[in-house]
Design a protein around this motif. Structure first.
Motif, PDB file in Angstrom:
ATOM      1  N   GLU A 271      33.423  32.590  51.804  1.00 23.92           N
ATOM      2  CA  GLU A 271      33.738  33.936  51.434  1.00 23.92           C
ATOM      3  C   GLU A 271      35.097  34.040  50.791  1.00 23.92           C
ATOM      4  OE1 GLU A 271      32.813  37.039  54.122  1.00 23.92           O
ATOM      5  OE2 GLU A 271      30.930  36.983  53.443  1.00 23.92           O
ATOM      6  N   ALA A 272      36.299  33.055  51.436  1.00 18.60           N
ATOM      7  CA  ALA A 272      37.315  33.000  51.030  1.00 18.60           C
ATOM      8  C   ALA A 272      37.768  32.245  49.818  1.00 18.60           C
ATOM      9  CB  ALA A 272      38.652  32.329  52.054  1.00 18.60           C
ATOM     10  N   PHE A 273      36.712  31.009  49.593  1.00 14.00           N
ATOM     11  CA  PHE A 273      36.507  30.278  48.445  1.00 14.00           C
ATOM     12  C   PHE A 273      36.193  31.019  47.202  1.00 14.00           C
ATOM     13  CE2 PHE A 273      33.858  27.723  45.539  1.00 14.00           C
ATOM     14  CZ  PHE A 273      34.762  26.949  45.117  1.00 14.00           C
ATOM     15  N   MET A 274      35.292  31.899  47.521  1.00 13.48           N
ATOM     16  CA  MET A 274      34.727  32.660  46.342  1.00 13.48           C
ATOM     17  C   MET A 274      35.727  33.820  46.083  1.00 13.48           C
ATOM     18  SD  MET A 274      30.568  33.106  47.315  1.00 13.48           S
ATOM     19  CE  MET A 274      30.910  34.616  48.279  1.00 13.48           C
ATOM     20  N   ALA A 275      36.296  34.533  47.048  1.00 11.54           N
ATOM     21  CA  ALA A 275      37.433  35.549  46.636  1.00 11.54           C
ATOM     22  C   ALA A 275      38.584  34.622  45.804  1.00 11.54           C
ATOM     23  CB  ALA A 275      37.930  36.080  47.775  1.00 11.54           C
ATOM     24  N   SER A 276      38.833  33.479  46.194  1.00 14.86           N
ATOM     25  CA  SER A 276      40.070  32.759  45.421  1.00 14.86           C
ATOM     26  C   SER A 276      39.706  32.559  43.947  1.00 14.86           C
ATOM     27  CB  SER A 276      40.354  31.332  46.307  1.00 14.86           C
ATOM     28  OG  SER A 276      41.271  30.781  45.486  1.00 14.86           O
ATOM     29  N   VAL A 277      38.237  32.024  43.893  1.00 14.84           N
ATOM     30  CA  VAL A 277      37.625  31.868  42.440  1.00 14.84           C
ATOM     31  C   VAL A 277      37.762  32.912  41.795  1.00 14.84           C
ATOM     32  CG1 VAL A 277      35.851  31.086  41.243  1.00 14.84           C
ATOM     33  CG2 VAL A 277      36.587  29.822  43.183  1.00 14.84           C
ATOM     34  N   LYS A 278      37.435  34.269  42.200  1.00 14.61           N
ATOM     35  CA  LYS A 278      37.273  35.560  41.614  1.00 14.61           C
ATOM     36  C   LYS A 278      38.689  36.106  41.114  1.00 14.61           C
ATOM     37  CE  LYS A 278      33.356  37.273  43.750  1.00 14.61           C
ATOM     38  NZ  LYS A 278      32.496  38.359  44.617  1.00 14.61           N
ATOM     39  N   ASN A 279      39.604  35.810  42.135  1.00 13.94           N
ATOM     40  CA  ASN A 279      41.001  36.268  41.765  1.00 13.94           C
ATOM     41  C   ASN A 279      41.788  35.343  40.665  1.00 13.94           C
ATOM     42  OD1 ASN A 279      40.984  38.158  43.711  1.00 13.94           O
ATOM     43  ND2 ASN A 279      41.791  37.029  45.272  1.00 13.94           N
ATOM     44  N   SER A 280      41.440  34.303  40.792  1.00  9.95           N
ATOM     45  CA  SER A 280      41.864  33.379  39.660  1.00  9.95           C
ATOM     46  C   SER A 280      41.493  33.675  38.354  1.00  9.95           C
ATOM     47  CB  SER A 280      41.752  31.982  39.964  1.00  9.95           C
ATOM     48  OG  SER A 280      42.347  31.224  41.050  1.00  9.95           O
ATOM     49  N   LEU A 281      40.063  33.786  38.315  1.00 10.48           N
ATOM     50  CA  LEU A 281      39.350  34.228  37.126  1.00 10.48           C
ATOM     51  C   LEU A 281      39.954  35.455  36.551  1.00 10.48           C
ATOM     52  CD1 LEU A 281      35.828  32.817  37.488  1.00 10.48           C
ATOM     53  CD2 LEU A 281      37.639  31.822  36.208  1.00 10.48           C
ATOM     54  N   THR A 282      40.113  36.529  37.474  1.00 11.91           N
ATOM     55  CA  THR A 282      40.326  37.813  37.071  1.00 11.91           C
ATOM     56  C   THR A 282      41.815  37.807  36.478  1.00 11.91           C
ATOM     57  OG1 THR A 282      39.195  38.721  38.902  1.00 11.91           O
ATOM     58  CG2 THR A 282      41.175  40.086  37.982  1.00 11.91           C
ATOM     59  N   ASN A 283      42.693  36.876  36.970  1.00 15.77           N
ATOM     60  CA  ASN A 283      44.121  36.749  36.260  1.00 15.77           C
ATOM     61  C   ASN A 283      44.117  35.751  35.154  1.00 15.77           C
ATOM     62  OD1 ASN A 283      44.975  38.177  38.551  1.00 15.77           O
ATOM     63  ND2 ASN A 283      45.404  36.428  39.769  1.00 15.77           N
ATOM     64  N   GLY A 284      42.940  35.350  34.649  1.00 16.38           N
ATOM     65  CA  GLY A 284      42.851  34.639  33.498  1.00 16.38           C
ATOM     66  C   GLY A 284      43.185  33.061  33.847  1.00 16.38           C
ATOM     67  N   GLU A 285      43.032  32.550  34.933  1.00 20.45           N
ATOM     68  CA  GLU A 285      43.347  31.208  35.197  1.00 20.45           C
ATOM     69  C   GLU A 285      42.049  30.738  35.455  1.00 20.45           C
ATOM     70  OE1 GLU A 285      45.576  31.447  38.763  1.00 20.45           O
ATOM     71  OE2 GLU A 285      47.453  32.579  37.786  1.00 20.45           O
ATOM     72  N   ASN A 286      41.772  29.382  35.058  1.00 18.90           N
ATOM     73  CA  ASN A 286      40.662  28.704  35.157  1.00 18.90           C
ATOM     74  C   ASN A 286      40.635  27.848  36.386  1.00 18.90           C
ATOM     75  OD1 ASN A 286      39.662  29.434  32.646  1.00 18.90           O
ATOM     76  ND2 ASN A 286      40.524  27.800  31.524  1.00 18.90           N
ATOM     77  N   VAL A 287      39.465  27.508  37.231  1.00 18.50           N
ATOM     78  CA  VAL A 287      39.469  26.930  38.332  1.00 18.50           C
ATOM     79  C   VAL A 287      38.807  25.571  37.932  1.00 18.50           C
ATOM     80  CG1 VAL A 287      38.652  26.807  40.576  1.00 18.50           C
ATOM     81  CG2 VAL A 287      39.385  29.085  39.820  1.00 18.50           C
ATOM     82  N   TYR A 288      39.404  24.496  38.403  1.00 15.36           N
ATOM     83  CA  TYR A 288      38.763  23.027  38.107  1.00 15.36           C
ATOM     84  C   TYR A 288      38.618  22.341  39.286  1.00 15.36           C
ATOM     85  CZ  TYR A 288      40.983  23.986  33.422  1.00 15.36           C
ATOM     86  OH  TYR A 288      41.421  24.489  32.411  1.00 15.36           O
ATOM     87  N   LEU A 289      37.404  22.024  39.673  1.00 10.22           N
ATOM     88  CA  LEU A 289      36.961  21.162  40.781  1.00 10.22           C
ATOM     89  C   LEU A 289      36.440  19.919  40.432  1.00 10.22           C
ATOM     90  CD1 LEU A 289      35.002  24.039  42.786  1.00 10.22           C
ATOM     91  CD2 LEU A 289      37.315  23.294  43.200  1.00 10.22           C
ATOM     92  N   ARG A 290      37.321  18.861  40.634  1.00  7.47           N
ATOM     93  CA  ARG A 290      36.933  17.405  39.925  1.00  7.47           C
ATOM     94  C   ARG A 290      35.692  17.090  40.531  1.00  7.47           C
ATOM     95  NH1 ARG A 290      40.895  13.614  37.504  1.00  7.47           N
ATOM     96  NH2 ARG A 290      42.044  15.559  37.711  1.00  7.47           N
ATOM     97  N   GLY A 291      34.772  16.495  39.650  1.00  7.01           N
ATOM     98  CA  GLY A 291      33.526  15.862  40.267  1.00  7.01           C
ATOM     99  C   GLY A 291      32.529  17.084  40.289  1.00  7.01           C
TER     100      GLY A 291
ATOM    101  N   GLU B 289      36.127  42.842  21.375  1.00  9.90           N
ATOM    102  CA  GLU B 289      36.089  41.451  22.135  1.00  9.90           C
ATOM    103  C   GLU B 289      36.335  41.625  23.587  1.00  9.90           C
ATOM    104  OE1 GLU B 289      39.947  39.096  22.151  1.00  9.90           O
ATOM    105  OE2 GLU B 289      39.267  38.569  20.509  1.00  9.90           O
ATOM    106  N   HIS B 290      35.932  40.826  24.300  1.00 14.27           N
ATOM    107  CA  HIS B 290      35.940  40.760  25.616  1.00 14.27           C
ATOM    108  C   HIS B 290      35.657  39.337  26.405  1.00 14.27           C
ATOM    109  CE1 HIS B 290      31.672  40.867  24.893  1.00 14.27           C
ATOM    110  NE2 HIS B 290      31.364  40.387  26.213  1.00 14.27           N
ATOM    111  N   LYS B 291      36.243  39.483  27.802  1.00 18.86           N
ATOM    112  CA  LYS B 291      36.124  38.188  28.417  1.00 18.86           C
ATOM    113  C   LYS B 291      34.939  38.226  29.673  1.00 18.86           C
ATOM    114  CE  LYS B 291      41.081  37.741  27.822  1.00 18.86           C
ATOM    115  NZ  LYS B 291      42.084  36.758  27.858  1.00 18.86           N
ATOM    116  N   ILE B 292      34.468  36.941  29.424  1.00 19.48           N
ATOM    117  CA  ILE B 292      33.299  36.766  30.590  1.00 19.48           C
ATOM    118  C   ILE B 292      33.666  35.258  31.432  1.00 19.48           C
ATOM    119  CG2 ILE B 292      31.704  37.937  29.173  1.00 19.48           C
ATOM    120  CD1 ILE B 292      30.523  34.957  28.708  1.00 19.48           C
ATOM    121  N   PRO B 293      33.151  35.487  32.685  1.00 18.75           N
ATOM    122  CA  PRO B 293      33.219  33.916  33.493  1.00 18.75           C
ATOM    123  C   PRO B 293      32.379  33.226  33.081  1.00 18.75           C
ATOM    124  CG  PRO B 293      32.448  35.820  34.786  1.00 18.75           C
ATOM    125  CD  PRO B 293      32.939  36.574  33.438  1.00 18.75           C
ATOM    126  N   ALA B 294      32.598  31.749  33.053  1.00 19.18           N
ATOM    127  CA  ALA B 294      31.463  30.937  32.761  1.00 19.18           C
ATOM    128  C   ALA B 294      31.845  29.788  33.769  1.00 19.18           C
ATOM    129  CB  ALA B 294      31.448  30.636  31.341  1.00 19.18           C
TER     130      ALA B 294
END
Length: 91
Positions: free
Chosen positions: A26-46, A73-78
């Motif tokens: 749940e902490a991982f998912m929250a971290s990913v959501k927060n980063s995307l909400t702030n407009g930051e991409n999350v890169y997980l190598r491999g 115009e709007h933003k979506i997570p992918a």
């Protein structure tokens, strides 16, 4: 596979308790959501990248009222899987 299935599998493989694993997941998912909400991409190598895409403004139709509307115009997570991940799924 559900979140509960993921928690069970990780708990079996690591020996951690299920509540601890659930907190980590749940902490991982929250971290990913927060980063995307702030407009930051999350890169997980491999594994892949969680990215924010911008959809351009477009004209749409309301068929029931026979009118046109403008969708702004709007933003979506992918998610974009890594090449090695895509190859392993294709096998």
């Amino acid at each position: 596979m559900t979140k509960a299935d993921i928690v069970n599998e990780i708990a079996e493989k690591t020996g951690m308790s299920k509540p601890e694993v659930l907190n980590v997941v749940e902490a991982f998912m929250a971290s990913v959501k927060n980063s995307l909400t702030n407009g930051e991409n999350v890169y997980l190598r491999g594994f892949g990248s969680f990215i924010v895409k911008t959809r351009a403004q477009k004209t749409a139709r309301n068929i029931s009222k026979n009118t046109t509307i403008i969708v702004p115009e709007h933003k979506i997570p992918a998610f974009k899987p890594a090449k090695t991940f895509t190859i392993s799924v294709k096998k």
